[in-house]
Design a protein around this motif. Structure first.
Motif, PDB file in Angstrom:
ATOM      1  N   ARG A 252       0.821  -1.212   0.000  1.00 10.84           N
ATOM      2  CA  ARG A 252       0.000   0.000   0.000  1.00 10.84           C
ATOM      3  C   ARG A 252       0.856   1.264   0.000  1.00 10.84           C
ATOM      4  O   ARG A 252       0.534   2.252  -0.654  1.00 10.84           O
ATOM      5  CB  ARG A 252      -0.925  -0.016   1.223  1.00 10.84           C
ATOM      6  CG  ARG A 252      -1.804   1.204   1.376  1.00 10.84           C
ATOM      7  CD  ARG A 252      -2.763   1.077   2.557  1.00 10.84           C
ATOM      8  NE  ARG A 252      -2.147   0.646   3.799  1.00 10.84           N
ATOM      9  CZ  ARG A 252      -1.495   1.443   4.646  1.00 10.84           C
ATOM     10  NH1 ARG A 252      -1.339   2.722   4.354  1.00 10.84           N
ATOM     11  NH2 ARG A 252      -0.988   0.972   5.767  1.00 10.84           N
ATOM     12  N   ASN A 253       1.976   1.241   0.717  1.00 11.05           N
ATOM     13  CA  ASN A 253       2.819   2.432   0.874  1.00 11.05           C
ATOM     14  C   ASN A 253       4.023   2.465  -0.057  1.00 11.05           C
ATOM     15  O   ASN A 253       4.828   3.383   0.016  1.00 11.05           O
ATOM     16  CB  ASN A 253       3.329   2.512   2.322  1.00 11.05           C
ATOM     17  CG  ASN A 253       2.235   2.834   3.300  1.00 11.05           C
ATOM     18  OD1 ASN A 253       1.438   3.730   3.067  1.00 11.05           O
ATOM     19  ND2 ASN A 253       2.183   2.088   4.389  1.00 11.05           N
ATOM     20  N   TRP A 254       4.158   1.479  -0.922  1.00  7.73           N
ATOM     21  CA  TRP A 254       5.364   1.313  -1.737  1.00  7.73           C
ATOM     22  C   TRP A 254       5.596   2.466  -2.712  1.00  7.73           C
ATOM     23  O   TRP A 254       4.676   2.938  -3.375  1.00  7.73           O
ATOM     24  CB  TRP A 254       5.291   0.010  -2.521  1.00  7.73           C
ATOM     25  CG  TRP A 254       6.514  -0.201  -3.337  1.00  7.73           C
ATOM     26  CD1 TRP A 254       6.652  -0.043  -4.676  1.00  7.73           C
ATOM     27  CD2 TRP A 254       7.803  -0.547  -2.835  1.00  7.73           C
ATOM     28  NE1 TRP A 254       7.954  -0.294  -5.039  1.00  7.73           N
ATOM     29  CE2 TRP A 254       8.679  -0.600  -3.928  1.00  7.73           C
ATOM     30  CE3 TRP A 254       8.294  -0.820  -1.563  1.00  7.73           C
ATOM     31  CZ2 TRP A 254      10.026  -0.917  -3.790  1.00  7.73           C
ATOM     32  CZ3 TRP A 254       9.627  -1.135  -1.431  1.00  7.73           C
ATOM     33  CH2 TRP A 254      10.474  -1.184  -2.538  1.00  7.73           C
ATOM     34  N   ARG A 255       6.861   2.911  -2.800  1.00  9.43           N
ATOM     35  CA  ARG A 255       7.326   3.877  -3.803  1.00  9.43           C
ATOM     36  C   ARG A 255       8.652   3.378  -4.345  1.00  9.43           C
ATOM     37  O   ARG A 255       9.436   2.767  -3.618  1.00  9.43           O
ATOM     38  CB  ARG A 255       7.571   5.252  -3.184  1.00  9.43           C
ATOM     39  CG  ARG A 255       6.361   5.982  -2.736  1.00  9.43           C
ATOM     40  CD  ARG A 255       6.777   7.368  -2.290  1.00  9.43           C
ATOM     41  NE  ARG A 255       5.757   7.988  -1.484  1.00  9.43           N
ATOM     42  CZ  ARG A 255       5.950   9.021  -0.705  1.00  9.43           C
ATOM     43  NH1 ARG A 255       7.159   9.558  -0.614  1.00  9.43           N
ATOM     44  NH2 ARG A 255       4.967   9.536  -0.015  1.00  9.43           N
ATOM     45  N   ASP A 256       8.914   3.677  -5.600  1.00 13.43           N
ATOM     46  CA  ASP A 256      10.224   3.327  -6.171  1.00 13.43           C
ATOM     47  C   ASP A 256      11.332   3.924  -5.313  1.00 13.43           C
ATOM     48  O   ASP A 256      11.227   5.070  -4.863  1.00 13.43           O
ATOM     49  CB  ASP A 256      10.354   3.853  -7.608  1.00 13.43           C
ATOM     50  CG  ASP A 256       9.551   3.025  -8.587  1.00 13.43           C
ATOM     51  OD1 ASP A 256       9.255   1.861  -8.282  1.00 13.43           O
ATOM     52  OD2 ASP A 256       9.235   3.550  -9.671  1.00 13.43           O
TER      53      ASP A 256
END
Length: 111
Positions: free
Chosen positions: A20-24
């Motif tokens: 849900r919180n993932w960013r590159d």
């Protein structure tokens, strides 16, 4: 008793929080007080379809340059000092409540 109460270590919810919180550019670490290959195995299982996240899993000792860090923490006497060290070095952006010994943290590099 644990079976009747359906009490389980909830890695699944912690991994859902990561997705849900993932960013590159983010990194993932599993802190359980066991060797990395064991500590990471459950997280790798629940994130097995997310190659970009799997590639970002690092040992806690390799987190110095992480801009954002997702931590899956299993509460134990053996893991507390490692978790406390991460909490001293990073700012807490989000944390879950305990889910039968499992807690999720989203940390950011201190400015």
């Amino acid at each position: 008793q644990h079976r009747r109460a359906n009490v389980r270590e909830d890695y699944r919810s912690a991994c859902a929080d990561i997705e849900r919180n993932w960013r590159d550019g983010d990194h993932v670490v599993s802190v359980t007080g066991t060797p990395d290959e064991y500590a990471q195995s459950t997280v790798r299982h629940y994130l097995r379809d997310r190659a970009e996240i799997l590639a970002s899993i690092v040992p806690a000792s390799a987190t110095a340059d992480a801009p954002r860090l997702h931590v899956v923490y299993r509460d134990s006497n053996y893991a507390r000092s490692e978790r406390d060290d991460l909490l001293r070095r990073f700012e807490v952006l989000e944390q879950s409540e305990d889910r039968f010994r499992i807690r999720y943290y989203l940390l950011a590099a201190k400015r």
